[in-house]
Design a protein around this motif. Sequence first.
Motif, PDB file in Angstrom:
ATOM      1  N   GLY A   2      10.346  15.164  -6.453  1.00  7.32           N
ATOM      2  CA  GLY A   2      10.893  16.343  -5.784  1.00  7.32           C
ATOM      3  C   GLY A   2      12.348  16.139  -5.429  1.00  7.32           C
ATOM      4  N   LEU A   3      12.915  17.123  -4.778  1.00  4.29           N
ATOM      5  CA  LEU A   3      14.321  17.082  -4.403  1.00  4.29           C
ATOM      6  C   LEU A   3      14.532  16.289  -3.128  1.00  4.29           C
ATOM      7  N   GLN A   4      15.485  15.347  -3.190  1.00  2.06           N
ATOM      8  CA  GLN A   4      15.948  14.603  -2.031  1.00  2.06           C
ATOM      9  C   GLN A   4      17.460  14.673  -2.026  1.00  2.06           C
ATOM     10  N   ASN A   5      18.021  15.303  -0.997  1.00  2.00           N
ATOM     11  CA  ASN A   5      19.470  15.493  -0.935  1.00  2.00           C
ATOM     12  C   ASN A   5      19.990  16.227  -2.171  1.00  2.00           C
ATOM     13  N   GLY A   6      19.202  17.150  -2.697  1.00  2.00           N
ATOM     14  CA  GLY A   6      19.632  17.960  -3.831  1.00  2.00           C
ATOM     15  C   GLY A   6      19.442  17.309  -5.186  1.00  2.00           C
ATOM     16  N   ILE A   7      18.925  16.078  -5.221  1.00  2.00           N
ATOM     17  CA  ILE A   7      18.711  15.368  -6.483  1.00  2.00           C
ATOM     18  C   ILE A   7      17.218  15.171  -6.697  1.00  2.00           C
ATOM     19  N   TYR A   8      16.750  15.493  -7.909  1.00  2.00           N
ATOM     20  CA  TYR A   8      15.340  15.311  -8.220  1.00  2.00           C
ATOM     21  C   TYR A   8      15.052  13.831  -8.421  1.00  2.00           C
ATOM     22  N   THR A   9      14.040  13.320  -7.736  1.00  2.07           N
ATOM     23  CA  THR A   9      13.777  11.890  -7.783  1.00  2.07           C
ATOM     24  C   THR A   9      12.292  11.597  -7.625  1.00  2.07           C
ATOM     25  N   VAL A  10      11.960  10.326  -7.693  1.00  2.00           N
ATOM     26  CA  VAL A  10      10.597   9.847  -7.485  1.00  2.00           C
ATOM     27  C   VAL A  10      10.528   9.165  -6.120  1.00  2.00           C
ATOM     28  N   VAL A  11       9.560   9.561  -5.306  1.00  2.00           N
ATOM     29  CA  VAL A  11       9.346   8.959  -3.991  1.00  2.00           C
ATOM     30  C   VAL A  11       8.042   8.174  -4.032  1.00  2.00           C
ATOM     31  N   VAL A  12       8.103   6.919  -3.580  1.00  2.00           N
ATOM     32  CA  VAL A  12       6.937   6.039  -3.602  1.00  2.00           C
ATOM     33  C   VAL A  12       6.630   5.558  -2.187  1.00  2.00           C
ATOM     34  N   VAL A  13       5.344   5.581  -1.827  1.00  2.00           N
ATOM     35  CA  VAL A  13       4.898   5.111  -0.513  1.00  2.00           C
ATOM     36  C   VAL A  13       3.766   4.108  -0.701  1.00  2.00           C
ATOM     37  N   GLN A  14       3.876   2.977  -0.036  1.00  2.00           N
ATOM     38  CA  GLN A  14       2.791   2.002   0.031  1.00  2.00           C
ATOM     39  C   GLN A  14       2.269   1.961   1.464  1.00  2.00           C
ATOM     40  N   HIS A  15       0.963   2.079   1.629  1.00  2.00           N
ATOM     41  CA  HIS A  15       0.327   1.882   2.932  1.00  2.00           C
ATOM     42  C   HIS A  15      -0.558   0.647   2.860  1.00  2.00           C
ATOM     43  N   PHE A  16      -0.315  -0.281   3.774  1.00  2.00           N
ATOM     44  CA  PHE A  16      -1.084  -1.525   3.844  1.00  2.00           C
ATOM     45  C   PHE A  16      -1.935  -1.490   5.114  1.00  2.00           C
ATOM     46  N   ALA A  17      -3.115  -2.106   5.045  1.00  2.00           N
ATOM     47  CA  ALA A  17      -3.945  -2.160   6.246  1.00  2.00           C
ATOM     48  C   ALA A  17      -5.095  -3.137   6.064  1.00  2.00           C
ATOM     49  N   SER A  18      -5.713  -3.442   7.187  1.00  2.00           N
ATOM     50  CA  SER A  18      -6.995  -4.140   7.208  1.00  2.00           C
ATOM     51  C   SER A  18      -7.935  -3.278   8.030  1.00  2.00           C
ATOM     52  N   PRO A  19      -9.106  -2.975   7.503  1.00  2.00           N
ATOM     53  CA  PRO A  19     -10.018  -2.067   8.205  1.00  2.00           C
ATOM     54  C   PRO A  19     -10.743  -2.756   9.355  1.00  2.00           C
ATOM     55  N   ILE A  20     -11.136  -1.942  10.330  1.00  2.00           N
ATOM     56  CA  ILE A  20     -11.954  -2.472  11.418  1.00  2.00           C
ATOM     57  C   ILE A  20     -13.336  -2.807  10.887  1.00  2.00           C
ATOM     58  N   SER A  21     -13.862  -1.883  10.058  1.00  2.00           N
ATOM     59  CA  SER A  21     -15.138  -2.130   9.396  1.00  2.00           C
ATOM     60  C   SER A  21     -14.956  -1.831   7.925  1.00  2.00           C
ATOM     61  N   THR A  22     -15.524  -2.643   7.055  1.00  2.00           N
ATOM     62  CA  THR A  22     -15.334  -2.498   5.623  1.00  2.00           C
ATOM     63  C   THR A  22     -16.411  -1.622   5.008  1.00  2.00           C
ATOM     64  N   ASP A  23     -15.966  -0.580   4.299  1.00  2.00           N
ATOM     65  CA  ASP A  23     -16.871   0.271   3.534  1.00  2.00           C
ATOM     66  C   ASP A  23     -16.552   0.050   2.064  1.00  2.00           C
ATOM     67  N   LYS A  24     -17.403  -0.682   1.351  1.00  2.00           N
ATOM     68  CA  LYS A  24     -17.121  -1.057  -0.021  1.00  2.00           C
ATOM     69  C   LYS A  24     -16.974   0.143  -0.945  1.00  2.00           C
ATOM     70  N   SER A  25     -17.529   1.294  -0.533  1.00  2.00           N
ATOM     71  CA  SER A  25     -17.434   2.480  -1.392  1.00  2.00           C
ATOM     72  C   SER A  25     -16.026   3.032  -1.428  1.00  2.00           C
ATOM     73  N   LEU A  26     -15.196   2.625  -0.459  1.00  2.00           N
ATOM     74  CA  LEU A  26     -13.838   3.144  -0.383  1.00  2.00           C
ATOM     75  C   LEU A  26     -12.819   2.211  -1.000  1.00  2.00           C
ATOM     76  N   SER A  27     -13.240   1.024  -1.422  1.00  2.00           N
ATOM     77  CA  SER A  27     -12.293   0.040  -1.931  1.00  2.00           C
ATOM     78  C   SER A  27     -12.654  -0.395  -3.337  1.00  2.00           C
ATOM     79  N   GLN A  28     -11.622  -0.778  -4.072  1.00  2.00           N
ATOM     80  CA  GLN A  28     -11.818  -1.274  -5.417  1.00  2.00           C
ATOM     81  C   GLN A  28     -11.076  -2.598  -5.547  1.00  2.00           C
ATOM     82  N   ILE A  29     -11.761  -3.633  -6.046  1.00  2.00           N
ATOM     83  CA  ILE A  29     -11.076  -4.900  -6.285  1.00  2.00           C
ATOM     84  C   ILE A  29     -10.354  -4.781  -7.619  1.00  2.00           C
ATOM     85  N   PRO A  30      -9.025  -4.774  -7.611  1.00  2.00           N
ATOM     86  CA  PRO A  30      -8.277  -4.496  -8.835  1.00  2.00           C
ATOM     87  C   PRO A  30      -8.215  -5.687  -9.778  1.00  2.00           C
TER      88      PRO A  30
END
Length: 270
Positions: A168-196
Amino acid sequence: MNRLRDWFIPNINNNYRARILHPNILIFLLCIAFFEQSLVKSYLILNPKILGVVSNINQLNILNSTNIERQKHKLTQFKLNNLLSKSAQYKAEDIVKNDYWSHTSPEGLTPWDFIKHVGYEYSIAGENLARDYSDTDSLIKAWMKSPSHRSNILNNNFTEIGIGITTGLQNGIYTVVVVQHFASPISTDKSLSQIPKILAANTKSYFNPTKINKIFLFLIILIVIIAFAVDGYVANKNNYNRLRGSSIGHFFLLLFFVTILIYAQKGQVF
């Protein structure tokens, strides 16, 4: 042949200074470089989808490259979490929608608000942002060169990751925006995670105006640097009598040009 020689080798015909190193020629080359950059940026604005097409930045490539960095430091691989990927995607889209560049949105929303919004319960969390990159390698290298981003990627307390990508546009220039979210869960639900697994990245090639732009600027800079080296070597070998201050001035003029051009090509991390 003599004309070509005058462009790169100092002699009586070019006043003992390679013609390509004359100030007016250097300024002309700088103008060409900026003009070429303007053409590429205009092309991306007029063809906004092209940047997303030519980019090899995708969730798989970023996940693989991030885990490779962790492997180098003998850390466990991140598990890709669907909820964290949703929160990262929401954050990336919010950045583009509201045109800001910060971990906190104009409405005061923090990364933790985005993570909580998707229902992920964490004990510890972090965020990396990046934009203006068209390939995964340069993006990961930029994050790894930044102490704060590097510490997130190599934080052994984080076990899961989510990756969001949008264009999308950032400051009038079309670009790629990337976001990484890191975390450790309080409780692990294996259905929500994939071992890559480390998978092969997509190697399909496309017409990439940003890469052509970088190659063009690199060639200009390389030619001028070679000309400087040849000019200095010949002048020193033949003991040409010319003002040392003039040579130093030309060197710093080139250094200034190179700095501007390199800075103009760099993406941003936050």
